[in-house]
Motif scaffolding. Structure first.
Motif, PDB file in Angstrom:
ATOM      1  N   UNK A   1      15.310  -7.034 -15.680  1.00  0.00           N
ATOM      2  CA  UNK A   1      15.131  -5.589 -15.664  1.00  0.00           C
ATOM      3  C   UNK A   1      15.530  -5.034 -14.303  1.00  0.00           C
ATOM      4  N   UNK A   2      16.036  -3.812 -14.318  1.00  0.00           N
ATOM      5  CA  UNK A   2      16.456  -3.173 -13.072  1.00  0.00           C
ATOM      6  C   UNK A   2      15.834  -1.786 -12.975  1.00  0.00           C
ATOM      7  N   UNK A   3      15.330  -1.468 -11.795  1.00  0.00           N
ATOM      8  CA  UNK A   3      14.824  -0.128 -11.511  1.00  0.00           C
ATOM      9  C   UNK A   3      15.676   0.424 -10.374  1.00  0.00           C
ATOM     10  N   UNK A   4      16.359   1.530 -10.659  1.00  0.00           N
ATOM     11  CA  UNK A   4      17.300   2.061  -9.674  1.00  0.00           C
ATOM     12  C   UNK A   4      16.614   2.487  -8.379  1.00  0.00           C
ATOM     13  N   UNK A   5      15.565   3.307  -8.498  1.00  0.00           N
ATOM     14  CA  UNK A   5      14.891   3.843  -7.310  1.00  0.00           C
ATOM     15  C   UNK A   5      13.387   3.684  -7.457  1.00  0.00           C
ATOM     16  N   UNK A   6      12.724   3.420  -6.357  1.00  0.00           N
ATOM     17  CA  UNK A   6      11.264   3.398  -6.347  1.00  0.00           C
ATOM     18  C   UNK A   6      10.801   4.293  -5.205  1.00  0.00           C
ATOM     19  N   UNK A   7       9.568   4.733  -5.266  1.00  0.00           N
ATOM     20  CA  UNK A   7       9.027   5.619  -4.246  1.00  0.00           C
ATOM     21  C   UNK A   7       8.341   4.786  -3.171  1.00  0.00           C
ATOM     22  N   UNK A   8       8.812   4.954  -1.947  1.00  0.00           N
ATOM     23  CA  UNK A   8       8.233   4.264  -0.801  1.00  0.00           C
ATOM     24  C   UNK A   8       7.688   5.336   0.137  1.00  0.00           C
TER      25      UNK A   8
ATOM     26  N   UNK B   1       0.824  -1.215   0.000  1.00  0.00           N
ATOM     27  CA  UNK B   1       0.000   0.000   0.000  1.00  0.00           C
ATOM     28  C   UNK B   1       0.856   1.263   0.000  1.00  0.00           C
ATOM     29  N   UNK B   2       2.151   1.142   0.373  1.00  0.00           N
ATOM     30  CA  UNK B   2       3.054   2.294   0.382  1.00  0.00           C
ATOM     31  C   UNK B   2       3.752   2.491  -0.958  1.00  0.00           C
ATOM     32  N   UNK B   3       3.571   1.522  -1.854  1.00  0.00           N
ATOM     33  CA  UNK B   3       4.255   1.563  -3.140  1.00  0.00           C
ATOM     34  C   UNK B   3       3.332   2.102  -4.225  1.00  0.00           C
ATOM     35  N   UNK B   4       3.922   2.766  -5.211  1.00  0.00           N
ATOM     36  CA  UNK B   4       3.136   3.305  -6.323  1.00  0.00           C
ATOM     37  C   UNK B   4       3.252   2.438  -7.576  1.00  0.00           C
ATOM     38  N   UNK B   5       4.321   1.626  -7.664  1.00  0.00           N
ATOM     39  CA  UNK B   5       4.527   0.785  -8.844  1.00  0.00           C
ATOM     40  C   UNK B   5       3.743  -0.530  -8.722  1.00  0.00           C
ATOM     41  N   UNK B   6       3.326  -1.037  -9.850  1.00  0.00           N
ATOM     42  CA  UNK B   6       2.651  -2.336  -9.888  1.00  0.00           C
ATOM     43  C   UNK B   6       3.625  -3.461 -10.221  1.00  0.00           C
ATOM     44  N   UNK B   7       4.848  -3.092 -10.564  1.00  0.00           N
ATOM     45  CA  UNK B   7       5.868  -4.091 -10.884  1.00  0.00           C
ATOM     46  C   UNK B   7       7.192  -3.637 -10.297  1.00  0.00           C
ATOM     47  N   UNK B   8       7.792  -4.513  -9.497  1.00  0.00           N
ATOM     48  CA  UNK B   8       9.047  -4.177  -8.824  1.00  0.00           C
ATOM     49  C   UNK B   8      10.025  -5.325  -9.031  1.00  0.00           C
ATOM     50  N   UNK B   9      11.275  -4.955  -9.309  1.00  0.00           N
ATOM     51  CA  UNK B   9      12.318  -5.964  -9.488  1.00  0.00           C
ATOM     52  C   UNK B   9      13.293  -5.879  -8.319  1.00  0.00           C
ATOM     53  N   UNK B  10      13.445  -7.016  -7.637  1.00  0.00           N
ATOM     54  CA  UNK B  10      14.399  -7.115  -6.533  1.00  0.00           C
ATOM     55  C   UNK B  10      15.438  -8.154  -6.945  1.00  0.00           C
ATOM     56  N   UNK B  11      16.653  -7.694  -7.191  1.00  0.00           N
ATOM     57  CA  UNK B  11      17.676  -8.612  -7.694  1.00  0.00           C
ATOM     58  C   UNK B  11      17.299  -9.109  -9.066  1.00  0.00           C
ATOM     59  N   UNK B  12      17.140 -10.422  -9.187  1.00  0.00           N
ATOM     60  CA  UNK B  12      16.751 -11.020 -10.471  1.00  0.00           C
ATOM     61  C   UNK B  12      15.333 -11.568 -10.401  1.00  0.00           C
TER      62      UNK B  12
END
Length: 373
Positions: free
Chosen positions: A186-193, A157-168
């Motif tokens: 795929x890699x995403x450098x920063x996400x909003x928490x 609920x604190x995240x805005x993305x529907x897809x997140x990549x952690x490691x592989x």
């Protein structure tokens, strides 16, 4: 009430640790330290490393509780479909995931997706126990152990993305729940928490530590060693908090006692000073009384305050003094002895000594006769 007390005893700081087992057998970690200030939770510190030893080298405070997540090699994450007729006890769930597995050999946890689906995460006990004991030997308090990515789902609920990549690994979200776990490059450098930008690699550690401040459904594994460690941590915190409360009480008591002592000590000093003043005044009064008494005795001895008519006689002597007689000395109540310093003076009471000269004895005799009358 019990939950509130336990929540209070937990404290306002916690560590979240995400341990990842690589396919080659190595262990890397992601670490976050969270602190609650008023109603806000802040990330105080973030660290990462490629070995368990490098984690121990962080020199963390051992009295802060650790919420540990384990993922990677040896940890199985599987979506289980359930229905109203099937049970969700441990044996049934384990049979659906690994039909030939024995329940006593595994730790597992579940995380609901919806009414028909849940995530089952499982790992062999020896893998967790070995790791758990290594951390405990360093003096840390591990109060919860989670498996896989379940703790990321709790902070969806604190995240805005529907897809997140952690490691592989890629996590797909829907309705604040993890719907799919799949490999990704795929890699995403920063996400909003919330209001903060953070690397996705720290999300598992953050989600683990976040449990410290929430009362969400617990997804930790069940272990006798873990239960003992959590109970011991609560007892230590209770002792520490209780000791601080007792020490604070006695410190406050000492401060109150000190202020009372200061107040009454000042009052006592004021009274002593007043007593000295009064004592000095009393001594002065005694001296004045003694002086008054001595003077009264002097006047009594010298007949100066009696009705002896000495002044009258002196006047009569002066009025009747004939011509030819001159006075040189007139002493009323004269001293009977020589006056010496420090010696008491004796007086001849009701006596007048008159010294004078005359050249006519007959005139003197006539005056004496007049005085005798």
């Amino acid at each position: 009430m019990k939950e509130r007390i336990i929540s209070f005893l937990k404290g306002n700081s916690t560590y979240g640790v995400d341990l990842f087992f690589s396919a080659e057998g190595g262990v890397s970690f992601y670490f976050v330290e969270l602190t609650k200030k008023k109603d806000e939770i802040e990330i105080v510190r973030k660290e990462k490393g490629d070995s368990l030893d490098s984690f121990f080298d962080l020199k963390l405070e051992t009295q802060v509780p650790i919420y540990l997540s384990i993922r990677g090699r040896g940890v199985l994450n599987k979506k289980i479909i359930t229905d109203s007729k099937s049970t969700t006890n441990s044996k049934d769930l384990l049979r659906k995931a690994l039909p030939n597995a024995k329940e006593e050999n595994f730790y597992f946890s579940t995380s609901a997706i919806n009414q028909q689906e849940l995530w089952l995460s499982m790992v062999r006990k020896e893998q967790v126990d070995k790791l758990f004991n290594q951390i405990i030997k360093q003096g840390f308090s591990v109060v919860s152990v989670f498996l896989g990515y379940s703790e990321v789902g709790k902070i969806a609920s604190l995240l805005t993305e529907e897809k997140i990549t952690i490691g592989e690994t890629e996590l797909l979200f829907a309705e604040n729940q993890i719907q799919k776990i799949q490999p990704s490059v795929e890699r995403v450098e920063k996400i909003k928490l919330g209001e903060e930008l953070i690397s996705a690699d720290y999300l598992v550690a953050f989600g683990s530590a976040f449990n410290h401040f929430t009362s969400q459904r617990n997804t930790k594994i069940v272990s006798s060693g873990l239960q003992h460690e959590e109970s011991e941590y609560i007892q230590k915190r209770a002792f520490s908090v209780g000791l601080k409360v007792v020490l604070s009480f006695f410190l406050m008591l000492l401060l109150v006692n000190f202020f009372f002592f200061q107040h009454y000590n000042e009052k006592n000093n004021d009274l002593k000073e007043q007593l000295l003043i009064n004592q000095s005044q009393l001594n002065k009064l005694r001296e004045l009384k003694e002086e008054k008494k001595n003077k009264e005795q002097f006047f009594l001895k010298t007949d100066l305050i009696s009705s002896s008519h000495s002044a009258y006689y002196a006047d009569r002597l002066a009025l009747t003094r004939p011509k030819g007689i001159s006075w040189e000395e007139l002493n009323i109540n004269p001293s009977t002895s020589k006056i010496d310093k420090g010696e008491e003076i004796e007086f001849a009471i009701k006596q007048i000594n008159l010294v004078g000269t005359t050249s006519d004895s007959r005139t003197l005799n006539k005056w004496i006769a007049i005085l005798d009358q």
